[in-house]
Design an enzyme around this catalytic site. Structure first.
Site, PDB file in Angstrom:
ATOM      1  N   GLU A 176       0.834  -1.203   0.000  1.00 47.26           N
ATOM      2  CA  GLU A 176       0.000   0.000   0.000  1.00 47.26           C
ATOM      3  C   GLU A 176       0.864   1.247   0.000  1.00 47.26           C
ATOM      4  O   GLU A 176       2.016   1.244   0.402  1.00 47.26           O
ATOM      5  CB  GLU A 176      -0.935   0.009   1.211  1.00 47.26           C
ATOM      6  CG  GLU A 176      -0.330  -0.464   2.532  1.00 47.26           C
ATOM      7  CD  GLU A 176       0.831   0.342   3.037  1.00 47.26           C
ATOM      8  OE1 GLU A 176       0.786   1.588   2.908  1.00 47.26           O
ATOM      9  OE2 GLU A 176       1.793  -0.241   3.557  1.00 47.26           O
TER      10      GLU A 176
ATOM     11  N   GLU B 174       4.626  -0.394   1.503  1.00 51.03           N
ATOM     12  CA  GLU B 174       4.877  -0.692   0.087  1.00 51.03           C
ATOM     13  C   GLU B 174       4.991  -2.187  -0.194  1.00 51.03           C
ATOM     14  O   GLU B 174       5.332  -2.577  -1.303  1.00 51.03           O
ATOM     15  CB  GLU B 174       6.182  -0.044  -0.422  1.00 51.03           C
ATOM     16  CG  GLU B 174       6.323   1.430  -0.246  1.00 51.03           C
ATOM     17  CD  GLU B 174       7.678   1.938  -0.728  1.00 51.03           C
ATOM     18  OE1 GLU B 174       8.475   1.126  -1.250  1.00 51.03           O
ATOM     19  OE2 GLU B 174       7.938   3.131  -0.584  1.00 51.03           O
TER      20      GLU B 174
END
Length: 348
Positions: A174, A316
Site C-alpha cells: 500500500e 509498500e
C-alpha cells in the site's frame, strides 16, 4: 456492482498434505524441529499449494495507492502530494519495493485507486480511479457504498491476474499519505481498544504529532460508533487501498493462492478479511513485525507469528518482499535435504 462474491467459500487447505509434509520433516537429517519456523512455513505451503514440493519462485506483488481525506487534519509528516509522486516512483523503478521486486524476479503491479496529485497515465500502472481521495472520516464515512464495493473489487481483480499468471504467492502492498491513521482507526474499532493503543509515528510524527493523531482518531471513532460490522467499519474508517487489500485477501483464499502479509496497514486489512470470512486465516502467512506502534497488537489478534523482525516501517510491501528469500529457503530445505535413510545416517 455487488459484493456477493465476498461470501463465496474459501478453498480449504489440504490437511493430508500437511500431515505428509510434517512426517517428511521428521525424516530429514536434522533433529526434529531444529529448523524452527522454516519447517512450519514449508509444511504450511505444502498444505496450501497441495504439493509435496512447495515453491514460491513465482511471486506477484500488487501495491495499491490511494489518498485519504483525513490528511486534512494534519496527521502526517509528509504532504499529500507524495502519494501520486510515489506512484510514479514505483513505476519508474526507484522505490524500495521496485528494487526488491527486481531482486526477487517478482511481478510488480502498481494500482492507482485515486490520488489528489494524479500522475496521469503511466506505463506499468493500472488506473482504477475511484475518486481523488476518500472523505475526511472525521466528518463523514470515508467511502460511499459504491466506492467501497469498487475498492474491494479492484483487490479481487489483482488476485485474478496473479492467479492467471501462475503466481505461487500473493503479496499486497500500500501507499497513501495518512493511511496509518486510517489503519489505526479500523484496528481500534475492530478490537474495541482506544486509539492510543494503535496509533504510531507513521511517516515520522513526534510525540506531539502522535497525540494529535490520537485526538483525531477519537473524534472519528465517536462519529462512526454505529458501524457494527467489520466491513462497515472499514467503509467508514478505512481507505481505498486498505479495502482493496481486504478484497484481495478474501479473493486469494477463494482462489487457493497463499498470501504473505506485510506490515501494520496490510495486517489491519487482513484482520477485516478474517473477521468477515474466518476461512481466510489459514491462507495468510505474516512477513514481519513492523516498528509501527499498533502492529504487534494486530498480529496478536490474528495469532500471527511473523517471519522476521527488522524494525521496518516503510510499507509498500517491502517487509513482505524482504521475507520471501526465507520462504524460498524453507522450501529448498524441505525439498532438497536427504532423509536419514537416503544419507545412511542413524536416526536415534
Amino acid at each position: 456492482m455487488s459484493l456477493d462474491w465476498l461470501s463465496a467459500p474459501c478453498v480449504q487447505p489440504d490437511a493430508a498434505m500437511a500431515e505428509a509434509a510434517r512426517a517428511h520433516q521428521l525424516q530429514l537429517t536434522k533433529p526434529p524441529g531444529s529448523l524452527g519456523q522454516l519447517e512450519v512455513l514449508a509444511i504450511q505451503l505444502a498444505s496450501l499449494q497441495r504439493t509435496p514440493k512447495p515453491s514460491v519462485d513465482r511471486v506477484w506483488i500488487s501495491v495499491f495507492a490511494g489518498d485519504h481525506g483525513v490528511a486534512d487534519e494534519g496527521v502526517s509528516a509528509f504532504p499529500q502530494v507524495v502519494t501520486g509522486e510515489m506512484v510514479r516512483n514505483f513505476a519508474s523503478g526507484g522505490a524500495a519495493i521496485s528494487v526488491l521486486a527486481r531482486a526477487l524476479e517478482a511481478n510488480l503491479e502498481v494500482v492507482n485507486l485515486g490520488t489528489v496529485n494524479d500522475p496521469g497515465e503511466i506505463p506499468g500502472v493500472r488506473r482504477a480511479i475511484i475518486a481523488p481521495s476518500t472523505a475526511n472520516f472525521c466528518l463523514a464515512p470515508a467511502m460511499t457504498p459504491a466506492q467501497f464495493e469498487a475498492a474491494l473489487t479492484v483487490g479481487a481483480e489483482s488476485v485474478q491476474a496473479a492467479k492467471a499468471a501462475g503466481a505461487q504467492l500473493f503479496i499486497g502492498g500500500e501507499m497513501g499519505i495518512a493511511n496509518t491513521t486510517a489503519a489505526a482507526a479500523v484496528a481500534s474499532a475492530l478490537l474495541d481498544e482506544p486509539p492510543s493503543c494503535l496509533a504510531g509515528a507513521g511517516t515520522g510524527l513526534n510525540a506531539e504529532g502522535i497525540r494529535h493523531k490520537v485526538s483525531v482518531l477519537e473524534r472519528a471513532l465517536a462519529l462512526h460508533a454505529g458501524a457494527d460490522t467489520a466491513l462497515e467499519r472499514l467503509r467508514c474508517l478505512g481507505g481505498f487501498e486498505i479495502a482493496a487489500l481486504a478484497g484481495a485477501y478474501v479473493a486469494a483464499a477463494q482462489a487457493g493462492l497463499p498470501v504473505l502479509v506485510d506490515g501494520f496497514i496490510t495486517t489491519t486489512a487482513a484482520m477485516v478479511a478474517v473477521a468477515f470470512q474466518p476461512d481466510v486465516r489459514p491462507w495468510l502467512l505474516f512477513a514481519h513485525r513492523s516498528k509501527e506502534h499498533g502492529h504487534a497488537r494486530v498480529l496478536q489478534a490474528l495469532a500471527a507469528e511473523p517471519v522476521i523482525d527488522l524494525g521496518l516501517r516503510l510499507g509498500e510491501a517491502s517487509g513482505a518482499a524482504a521475507a520471501v528469500p526465507l520462504l524460498r529457503l524453507a522450501c529448498a530445505l524441505h525439498n532438497g535435504m536427504a532423509t536419514f535413510e537416503q544419507a545412511g545416517v542413524s536416526n536415534a
